[in-house]
Design a protein around this motif. Structure first.
Motif, PDB file in Angstrom:
ATOM      1  N   GLN A  31       0.830  -1.197   0.000  1.00 21.46           N
ATOM      2  CA  GLN A  31       0.000   0.000   0.000  1.00 21.46           C
ATOM      3  C   GLN A  31       0.869   1.253   0.000  1.00 21.46           C
ATOM      4  O   GLN A  31       1.874   1.333   0.714  1.00 21.46           O
ATOM      5  CB  GLN A  31      -0.923   0.018   1.219  1.00 21.46           C
ATOM      6  CG  GLN A  31      -1.774  -1.221   1.388  1.00 21.46           C
ATOM      7  CD  GLN A  31      -2.610  -1.535   0.175  1.00 21.46           C
ATOM      8  OE1 GLN A  31      -3.346  -0.689  -0.326  1.00 21.46           O
ATOM      9  NE2 GLN A  31      -2.482  -2.754  -0.325  1.00 21.46           N
ATOM     10  N   GLU A  32       0.444   2.250  -0.775  1.00 24.70           N
ATOM     11  CA  GLU A  32       1.148   3.522  -0.805  1.00 24.70           C
ATOM     12  C   GLU A  32       1.057   4.172   0.573  1.00 24.70           C
ATOM     13  O   GLU A  32       0.002   4.175   1.205  1.00 24.70           O
ATOM     14  CB  GLU A  32       0.513   4.431  -1.859  1.00 24.70           C
ATOM     15  CG  GLU A  32       1.338   5.667  -2.136  1.00 24.70           C
ATOM     16  CD  GLU A  32       0.831   6.436  -3.339  1.00 24.70           C
ATOM     17  OE1 GLU A  32       0.961   7.669  -3.308  1.00 24.70           O
ATOM     18  OE2 GLU A  32       0.316   5.807  -4.284  1.00 24.70           O
ATOM     19  N   GLY A  33       2.176   4.690   1.035  1.00 25.08           N
ATOM     20  CA  GLY A  33       2.203   5.358   2.332  1.00 25.08           C
ATOM     21  C   GLY A  33       2.532   4.429   3.481  1.00 25.08           C
ATOM     22  O   GLY A  33       2.533   4.864   4.637  1.00 25.08           O
ATOM     23  N   ILE A  34       2.809   3.158   3.195  1.00 26.43           N
ATOM     24  CA  ILE A  34       3.164   2.189   4.243  1.00 26.43           C
ATOM     25  C   ILE A  34       4.510   1.563   3.905  1.00 26.43           C
ATOM     26  O   ILE A  34       4.734   1.116   2.781  1.00 26.43           O
ATOM     27  CB  ILE A  34       2.101   1.075   4.365  1.00 26.43           C
ATOM     28  CG1 ILE A  34       0.779   1.651   4.851  1.00 26.43           C
ATOM     29  CG2 ILE A  34       2.593  -0.046   5.297  1.00 26.43           C
ATOM     30  CD1 ILE A  34      -0.359   0.644   4.922  1.00 26.43           C
ATOM     31  N   GLU A  35       5.394   1.540   4.881  1.00 25.34           N
ATOM     32  CA  GLU A  35       6.668   0.833   4.745  1.00 25.34           C
ATOM     33  C   GLU A  35       6.777  -0.182   5.878  1.00 25.34           C
ATOM     34  O   GLU A  35       6.668   0.184   7.061  1.00 25.34           O
ATOM     35  CB  GLU A  35       7.851   1.800   4.798  1.00 25.34           C
ATOM     36  CG  GLU A  35       9.182   1.083   4.639  1.00 25.34           C
ATOM     37  CD  GLU A  35      10.386   2.017   4.763  1.00 25.34           C
ATOM     38  OE1 GLU A  35      11.487   1.490   4.993  1.00 25.34           O
ATOM     39  OE2 GLU A  35      10.221   3.243   4.644  1.00 25.34           O
TER      40      GLU A  35
END
Length: 178
Positions: A31-35
């Motif tokens: 997901q974009e915004g999750i690392e």
């Protein structure tokens, strides 16, 4: 937006639980915004506050995010649903589940609302949360209690040993044999 440290509880007691938890973790990382930072080893535990013949596989994951708490919560719920979780309306109490993703900590946010409560309100009584959390983040300071995870974990063990709360059976496992 600021990047925050987040801890997510992962649990399952139906199907191939270990594989499901790893799949959920992978989906979160896409997901974009999750690392993704790291995930604990799995822990096999008896059901707590519910009756079931199925034991749980639990883990805790550490990630960073630029998403709001509500955006992240929506992703957790969508991930559960994509993996087959069905939340029964008007059901009282806990039930067996294919996957459960709980937002344990969202940075140092303290919030108590019907849709989102952080820190998670039950983590202080759950060995299946505090054991894996202690394994990956013992020095993290709980923003509500202002003590480390290690302190919370050992306090819970003492309360169990002194029979203040019910015994919880748990054992550490490996992803290969969970």
């Amino acid at each position: 937006m600021e990047t925050l440290d987040v801890f997510v509880g992962l649990g399952s007691n139906l199907g191939d639980s270990a594989r499901t938890l790893l799949k959920a973790w992978k989906i979160l990382g896409e997901q974009e915004g999750i690392e993704l930072i790291n995930i604990s080893r799995p822990y096999i535990s008896s059901p707590v506050d519910m009756t079931s013949a199925h034991w749980f596989t639990n883990a805790v994951g550490h990630l960073t995010t630029t998403l709001s708490a509500y955006q992240l919560l929506d992703i957790l719920l969508e991930t559960e649903q994509s993996l087959g979780r069905v939340r029964k309306e008007n059901h009282i109490g806990y039930q067996d589940r294919v996957v459960d993703l709980d937002l344990l900590y969202y940075g140092i946010l303290i919030q108590g609302e019907p849709r989102l409560t952080v820190p998670h309100p039950h983590l202080y009584e759950r060995l299946f949360v505090l054991a894996p959390l202690d394994a990956i983040a013992p020095e993290f300071i709980d923003p509500d209690k202002n003590v480390s995870i290690s302190t919370l974990y050992h306090n819970l063990l003492d309360r169990i040993d002194n029979k203040i709360i019910e015994t919880q059976e748990i054992k550490e496992s490996d992803w290969d044999d969970a």
